[in-house]
Design a protein around this motif. Sequence first.
Motif, PDB file in Angstrom:
ATOM      1  N   GLY A  30      38.597  27.440  27.381  1.00 13.37           N
ATOM      2  CA  GLY A  30      39.749  27.080  26.555  1.00 13.37           C
ATOM      3  C   GLY A  30      39.299  26.202  24.986  1.00 13.37           C
ATOM      4  N   ALA A  31      38.169  25.575  25.068  1.00 14.29           N
ATOM      5  CA  ALA A  31      37.881  25.048  23.650  1.00 14.29           C
ATOM      6  C   ALA A  31      37.520  26.157  22.823  1.00 14.29           C
ATOM      7  CB  ALA A  31      36.627  24.425  23.978  1.00 14.29           C
ATOM      8  N   TRP A  75      36.834  37.893  27.035  1.00 20.88           N
ATOM      9  CA  TRP A  75      36.389  37.063  28.154  1.00 20.88           C
ATOM     10  C   TRP A  75      36.735  35.690  28.647  1.00 20.88           C
ATOM     11  CZ3 TRP A  75      33.475  32.950  28.908  1.00 20.88           C
ATOM     12  CH2 TRP A  75      33.411  32.512  30.401  1.00 20.88           C
ATOM     13  N   ALA A  76      36.644  34.834  27.249  1.00 12.21           N
ATOM     14  CA  ALA A  76      37.355  33.598  27.458  1.00 12.21           C
ATOM     15  C   ALA A  76      38.806  33.583  27.878  1.00 12.21           C
ATOM     16  CB  ALA A  76      37.053  32.869  26.130  1.00 12.21           C
ATOM     17  N   TYR A  77      39.544  34.411  27.474  1.00  9.95           N
ATOM     18  CA  TYR A  77      40.820  34.359  27.678  1.00  9.95           C
ATOM     19  C   TYR A  77      41.350  35.029  29.153  1.00  9.95           C
ATOM     20  CZ  TYR A  77      45.833  36.052  28.013  1.00  9.95           C
ATOM     21  OH  TYR A  77      46.987  36.323  28.381  1.00  9.95           O
ATOM     22  N   LEU A  78      40.485  35.869  29.530  1.00 10.35           N
ATOM     23  CA  LEU A  78      40.624  36.357  30.877  1.00 10.35           C
ATOM     24  C   LEU A  78      40.101  35.385  31.967  1.00 10.35           C
ATOM     25  CD1 LEU A  78      39.795  40.106  30.548  1.00 10.35           C
ATOM     26  CD2 LEU A  78      42.068  39.274  30.705  1.00 10.35           C
ATOM     27  N   HIS A  79      38.974  34.891  31.464  1.00 11.13           N
ATOM     28  CA  HIS A  79      38.402  34.061  32.661  1.00 11.13           C
ATOM     29  C   HIS A  79      39.334  32.640  32.662  1.00 11.13           C
ATOM     30  CE1 HIS A  79      35.733  31.297  34.652  1.00 11.13           C
ATOM     31  NE2 HIS A  79      35.980  30.420  34.046  1.00 11.13           N
ATOM     32  N   ALA A  83      41.077  31.361  36.110  1.00 12.30           N
ATOM     33  CA  ALA A  83      40.707  30.164  36.651  1.00 12.30           C
ATOM     34  C   ALA A  83      41.879  29.280  36.506  1.00 12.30           C
ATOM     35  CB  ALA A  83      39.511  29.443  35.929  1.00 12.30           C
ATOM     36  N   GLY A  84      42.851  29.462  35.559  1.00  9.06           N
ATOM     37  CA  GLY A  84      43.941  28.419  35.652  1.00  9.06           C
ATOM     38  C   GLY A  84      44.845  28.948  37.040  1.00  9.06           C
ATOM     39  N   ILE A  85      44.988  30.307  37.374  1.00  8.39           N
ATOM     40  CA  ILE A  85      45.770  30.794  38.211  1.00  8.39           C
ATOM     41  C   ILE A  85      45.025  30.052  39.808  1.00  8.39           C
ATOM     42  CG2 ILE A  85      46.414  32.513  39.751  1.00  8.39           C
ATOM     43  CD1 ILE A  85      46.675  34.197  37.312  1.00  8.39           C
ATOM     44  N   ARG A  86      43.886  29.920  39.761  1.00 10.34           N
ATOM     45  CA  ARG A  86      42.993  29.625  40.831  1.00 10.34           C
ATOM     46  C   ARG A  86      43.346  28.054  40.939  1.00 10.34           C
ATOM     47  NH1 ARG A  86      38.054  26.630  41.420  1.00 10.34           N
ATOM     48  NH2 ARG A  86      37.337  26.749  43.322  1.00 10.34           N
TER      49      ARG A  86
END
Length: 124
Positions: A30-31, A75-79, A83-86
């Motif tokens: 996110g950062a 990758w930052a966006y997809l992760h 993780a946000g869905i989790r």
Amino acid sequence: MEKARPKHLDLPKIRLPIPGIISILHRISGAVMFLAIPVVLWLLNGSLSSEAQFDAFRAFVGHPLVKLGLIGLLWAYLHHACAGIRFLFLDIHKGLELETARYTAKAVLVVSLMLTAIIGGVLW
């Protein structure tokens, strides 16, 4: 009985569980995305301004180091999304059991890396 506490934290020796690692990576991603906003807007502006600037944009984005940086941002966006869905499921008390939490954390890491490899491979 007084418990002996360490005087300092030796961070490399601390072994964080996989859900903790995913949580930290969620914050880092996110950062990174927040800090990349000016660069992404500059690239968007360069691609839309004029034909000459678009050619300069394509030359800049065609450099292998820039491509790796953009794949890192992908990758930052997809992760962050996975993780946000989790975390949304955790917020509604789904998947709080230890085994489920470990499984979903591993799934977030695998899915985000696989999606990055697939999308990054197509865009490379």
